[in-house]
Design a protein around this motif. Structure first.
Motif, short mmCIF file in Angstrom:
data_model
loop_
_atom_site.label_atom_id
_atom_site.label_comp_id
_atom_site.label_asym_id
_atom_site.label_seq_id
_atom_site.Cartn_x
_atom_site.Cartn_y
_atom_site.Cartn_z
N TYR A 114 0.85 -1.18 0.00
CA TYR A 114 0.00 0.00 0.00
C TYR A 114 0.89 1.24 0.00
O TYR A 114 2.10 1.16 0.26
N GLY A 115 0.31 2.39 -0.26
CA GLY A 115 1.10 3.60 -0.21
C GLY A 115 0.43 4.75 -0.93
O GLY A 115 -0.80 4.78 -1.10
N THR A 116 1.26 5.69 -1.35
CA THR A 116 0.82 6.87 -2.08
C THR A 116 1.70 6.99 -3.33
O THR A 116 2.54 6.12 -3.59
N HIS A 117 1.51 8.06 -4.08
CA HIS A 117 2.37 8.28 -5.24
C HIS A 117 3.74 8.81 -4.83
O HIS A 117 4.58 9.05 -5.70
N ARG A 118 3.97 8.96 -3.53
CA ARG A 118 5.28 9.38 -3.03
C ARG A 118 6.09 8.23 -2.45
O ARG A 118 7.31 8.21 -2.56
N GLU A 119 5.39 7.27 -1.83
CA GLU A 119 6.08 6.17 -1.17
C GLU A 119 5.17 4.96 -1.06
O GLU A 119 3.95 5.08 -1.02
N VAL A 120 5.80 3.78 -0.99
CA VAL A 120 5.06 2.52 -0.94
C VAL A 120 5.68 1.64 0.14
O VAL A 120 6.90 1.62 0.33
N PHE A 121 4.81 0.89 0.84
CA PHE A 121 5.25 -0.05 1.85
C PHE A 121 4.76 -1.44 1.48
O PHE A 121 3.63 -1.61 1.01
N MET A 122 5.59 -2.44 1.70
CA MET A 122 5.15 -3.80 1.45
C MET A 122 5.93 -4.76 2.33
O MET A 122 6.98 -4.43 2.88
#
Length: 380
Positions: A41-49
């Motif tokens: 999940y995340g945003t257009h700035r950063e993602v976490f997985m």
């Protein structure tokens, strides 16, 4: 036991075997080192997985596909697989590539900063993962245990025009307690009519209503689920959501128990939930949230603290009343009055004995459509 009951039980057990074996069947190979991914999940700035690398035995058994013997062998392979520590995994998402290393249990966490935003015409994106090297602490012993393990992870980035997101507890909020008891849960899922015996009536329709809002399938609100259960039952929870037609929407946040002799008990569930909500509020700032929980644990108190600490960010707190304790109901009513006073009626805590009560409030405030409300009413 009557023959019909025996036949029903055997049929249910075969179905249980087949579904429980599905995660092992879905892997690209039957043995060796494999990557299991969880939705990111995340945003257009950063993602976490997050994911896990594990070694799984192959057995080399020539059993017919679909037979109960094959399903049983797949379950055994899945049960005795073990995580591989200190192994490098390469993750590619859009134009970014990062490398992470697994911990002592084979898990890895990745935080990917995006220099170039992902395509804005969809909410689901794919990250490609690949094992780069053998474990630094373990010698390769399997014939197909080379460095070629790969996988694909789904990444969810919400559209920019959503009006709020939902964080929901699972245990005693979406489903009846029993999630920590695998055998009991599997029995209810595959033998005792899962749709009626495990999920609270109306939950599926209510959560679908939250997910799509006024029915626009292209503007799907995030639904983030949190449970005190360990990551080891992630696949079982996914099966529960599929069987009950509840939008997975897209994330399940479970706990990394990490039990040791020095710390034989997992950390408190309320700490896990509070940290998750704080992280989501920061990640999706300034997006408002709706919180859903139950009266049986500490959800009302945890959520009330969140409301106080983040004024204006929480629209509504829904609490499913499962305690059957007048004293507990009075305590929650006092919390509700306090929140109403402190937030100048900008946030409400709603104590509800059923999904319909939540749905009626949600419809009055424009969270769900009239059609969604009717579907919840029909499901009661």
């Amino acid at each position: 036991m009557p023959r019909r009951s025996i036949a029903t039980l055997l049929k249910g057990l075969k179905k249980l075997l087949h579904v429980a074996a599905r995660p092992a069947k879905s892997e690209r190979v039957h043995g060796g080192r494999l990557i299991h991914t969880y939705r990111g999940y995340g945003t257009h700035r950063e993602v976490f997985m997050m994911g896990r690398v594990f070694r799984q035995p192959g057995f080399n058994l020539n059993l017919p596909e679909g037979s109960w013997r094959r399903d049983l062998a797949d379950i055994v392979r899945r049960t005795i697989r073990w995580g591989i520590k200190h192994i490098d995994v390469q993750i590619q998402l859009g134009g970014e590539t990062v490398t992470v290393t697994t911990d002592r249990d084979g898990y890895f966490n990745a935080h990917i900063r995006l220099e170039t935003p992902l395509p804005g015409d969809r909410i689901w994106h794919e990250a490609h993962l690949r094992i780069l090297s053998p474990s630094k602490d373990q010698k390769s012993t399997c014939a197909n245990d080379g460095a070629g393990g790969d996988a694909v992870a789904d990444i969810y980035i919400p559209p920019p025009d959503i009006d709020f997101a939902v964080i929901s507890d699972i245990d005693d909020t979406v489903m009846y307690t029993g999630v920590a008891n695998k055998l009991k849960m599997m029995y209810h899922l595959f033998i005792a009519r899962a749709e009626q015996r495990t999920a609270f009536p109306g939950v599926a329709a209510l959560y679908r209503g939250f997910h799509v809002g006024d029915g626009d399938q292209h503007c799907q609100r995030p639904l983030l689920y949190v449970s005190r259960a360990p990551w080891s039952i992630y696949e079982m929870l996914e099966a529960f959501f599929r069987l009950n037609h509840i939008p997975v929407g897209p994330i399940l946040f479970l706990r990394e128990w990490g039990l040791t002799l020095q710390h034989p008990l997992p950390r408190k569930a309320e700490d896990h939930k509070r940290e998750l909500i704080e992280t989501m509020l920061e990640l999706y700032d300034p997006l408002p949230f709706v919180l859903i929980g139950d009266s049986g644990q500490h959800d009302p108190e945890v959520y009330a603290d969140i409301v106080r600490d983040h004024p204006g960010r929480i629209r509504t707190v829904y609490i499913r009343d499962v305690s059957n304790d007048p004293g507990r109901e009075q305590a929650i009513a006092a919390l509700s009055a306090q929140i109403d006073k402190e937030q100048n009626s900008q946030c409400a805590l709603v104590l509800a004995s059923d999904s319909l009560t939540m749905a009626e409030h949600a419809h009055q405030h424009g969270y769900i459509s009239s059609d969604a409300l009717e579907r919840v009413r029909e499901a009661q």
